[in-house]
Design an enzyme around this catalytic site. Structure first.
Site, PDB file in Angstrom:
ATOM      1  N   VAL A 107       0.675  -0.802   0.493  1.00  0.00           N
ATOM      2  CA  VAL A 107       0.093   0.041   0.186  1.00  0.00           C
ATOM      3  C   VAL A 107       1.047   1.176  -0.088  1.00  0.00           C
ATOM      4  O   VAL A 107       1.782   1.605   0.664  1.00  0.00           O
ATOM      5  CB  VAL A 107      -1.004   0.238   1.360  1.00  0.00           C
ATOM      6  CG1 VAL A 107      -2.035   1.542   0.700  1.00  0.00           C
ATOM      7  CG2 VAL A 107      -1.927  -0.695   1.396  1.00  0.00           C
TER       8      VAL A 107
ATOM      9  N   ASN B 234       3.558   7.183   2.645  1.00  0.00           N
ATOM     10  CA  ASN B 234       4.196   8.327   2.379  1.00  0.00           C
ATOM     11  C   ASN B 234       3.500   9.365   2.516  1.00  0.00           C
ATOM     12  O   ASN B 234       4.338  10.691   1.976  1.00  0.00           O
ATOM     13  CB  ASN B 234       5.011   7.424   0.856  1.00  0.00           C
ATOM     14  CG  ASN B 234       5.200   8.954   0.318  1.00  0.00           C
ATOM     15  OD1 ASN B 234       6.311   8.933  -0.160  1.00  0.00           O
ATOM     16  ND2 ASN B 234       4.364   9.568  -0.768  1.00  0.00           N
TER      17      ASN B 234
ATOM     18  N   TYR C 298       5.084  21.804  11.132  1.00  0.00           N
ATOM     19  CA  TYR C 298       5.430  20.457   9.698  1.00  0.00           C
ATOM     20  C   TYR C 298       6.605  19.910  10.497  1.00  0.00           C
ATOM     21  O   TYR C 298       6.186  18.202  10.428  1.00  0.00           O
ATOM     22  CB  TYR C 298       6.225  20.907   8.655  1.00  0.00           C
ATOM     23  CG  TYR C 298       6.200  20.196   7.706  1.00  0.00           C
ATOM     24  CD1 TYR C 298       5.803  18.994   7.519  1.00  0.00           C
ATOM     25  CD2 TYR C 298       8.111  20.237   7.656  1.00  0.00           C
ATOM     26  CE1 TYR C 298       5.858  17.965   6.465  1.00  0.00           C
ATOM     27  CE2 TYR C 298       8.001  19.075   6.830  1.00  0.00           C
ATOM     28  CZ  TYR C 298       7.763  18.128   5.976  1.00  0.00           C
ATOM     29  OH  TYR C 298       8.361  16.638   5.024  1.00  0.00           O
TER      30      TYR C 298
ATOM     31  N   LYS D  61       6.273  15.214  11.835  1.00  0.00           N
ATOM     32  CA  LYS D  61       7.453  14.913  11.408  1.00  0.00           C
ATOM     33  C   LYS D  61       8.376  14.194  12.572  1.00  0.00           C
ATOM     34  O   LYS D  61       8.931  12.701  12.962  1.00  0.00           O
ATOM     35  CB  LYS D  61       8.455  14.960   9.988  1.00  0.00           C
ATOM     36  CG  LYS D  61       8.219  15.175   9.540  1.00  0.00           C
ATOM     37  CD  LYS D  61       7.652  14.594   8.533  1.00  0.00           C
ATOM     38  CE  LYS D  61       6.745  14.191   6.833  1.00  0.00           C
ATOM     39  NZ  LYS D  61       5.618  13.156   6.754  1.00  0.00           N
TER      40      LYS D  61
END
Length: 259
Positions: free
Chosen positions: A13, A92, A157, A161
């Protein structure tokens, strides 16, 4: 390639598969003989990619059009793969915004949390038990070097992460005895749509890597975990930053961002 397919196949996937690193992952996984489930917002791009992969590699390519900012999206993806023997999750999909924290729309920041944090967690939470039962498989999270240190003018951001990095490292330690590999990929500057969407000219970035090289390096290091920086430049750069006193490193980064 046969060993890779046996360990991580038969189905992978890939989220964020319509462009950039995700697109490269999809092609390289199909080239290694895995069937792929392609997930992204842009269904037209996914359908073209699926057709290309079927024709070139004779694999099965399933399209799931979904916006991971929608809290219901992970459930729709999982419904689409119900009954498939998923051996690899490549989480991703993600996006970022540059600028002062208070100048960024709060709804955009909330969507970033959903795409970058909530969706990867929900997908991994559902698929990891299947891999445990198989005694083999893998989870690959695409993170960023910005998750290694709070990055000024990229606050939310880099925070998302940092979450991804912590999640990936923890799962690596949990799942290693079960034969399930976990890799958190931390690219530096990559020649994708992302810099352009943030108003950055990719030509201005140092040591720009191609999405194909980033994906290839990640797949080659998947079994090694837990965290991998594909760019030698950014490995050295962040090793230096992380060796500095935190206040000094953050101040230096803030000054460089305002130039």
């Amino acid at each position: 390639m046969t060993d890779f397919a046996q360990r991580y196949g038969p189905v992978a996937v890939v989220t964020g598969a319509s462009s950039g690193i995700g697109y490269a992952f999809a092609g390289q996984l199909a080239g290694r003989g895995l069937d792929v489930v392609l997930v992204a917002r842009r269904g037209d791009r996914l359908r073209r990619l699926a057709e290309e992969l079927r024709d070139q590699y004779r694999v099965r390519a399933t399209v799931v059009q979904a916006d991971l900012a929608d809290p219901a999206a992970p459930a729709r993806i999982l419904e689409a793969v119900d009954g498939l023997d998923v051996g690899l999750l490549v989480s991703n999909a993600g996006f970022g915004v540059k600028g002062r924290f208070e100048d960024t729309d709060a709804d955009v920041l909330s969507s970033m949390l959903a795409v970058n944090c909530l969706a990867p967690m929900r997908l991994a939470h559902a698929l990891v038990p299947r891999m445990r039962l198989r005694g083999r498989g893998g989870v690959l999270f695409t993170s960023s070097v910005e998750g290694l240190l709070g990055c000024p003018y990229s606050a939310v951001y880099s925070a998302t992460k940092a979450y991804t990095n912590a999640l990936g490292e923890a799962l690596w330690a949990e799942l290693e005895p079960a034969g399930v590999d976990v890799l958190t990929l931390c690219p530096g500057a990559t020649d994708t749509e992302a810099p352009r969407l943030q108003g950055i000219d990719p030509a201005s970035l140092q040591d720009l890597m191609s999405p194909e090289d980033v994906a290839r390096c990640a797949l080659e290091h998947l079994a090694e975990g837990p965290t991998y920086i594909p760019s030698p430049h950014y490995r050295g750069n962040y090793a230096t930053l992380l060796s500095m006193p935190r206040r000094e490193a953050l101040t230096m980064m803030a000054r460089s961002m305002t130039k």
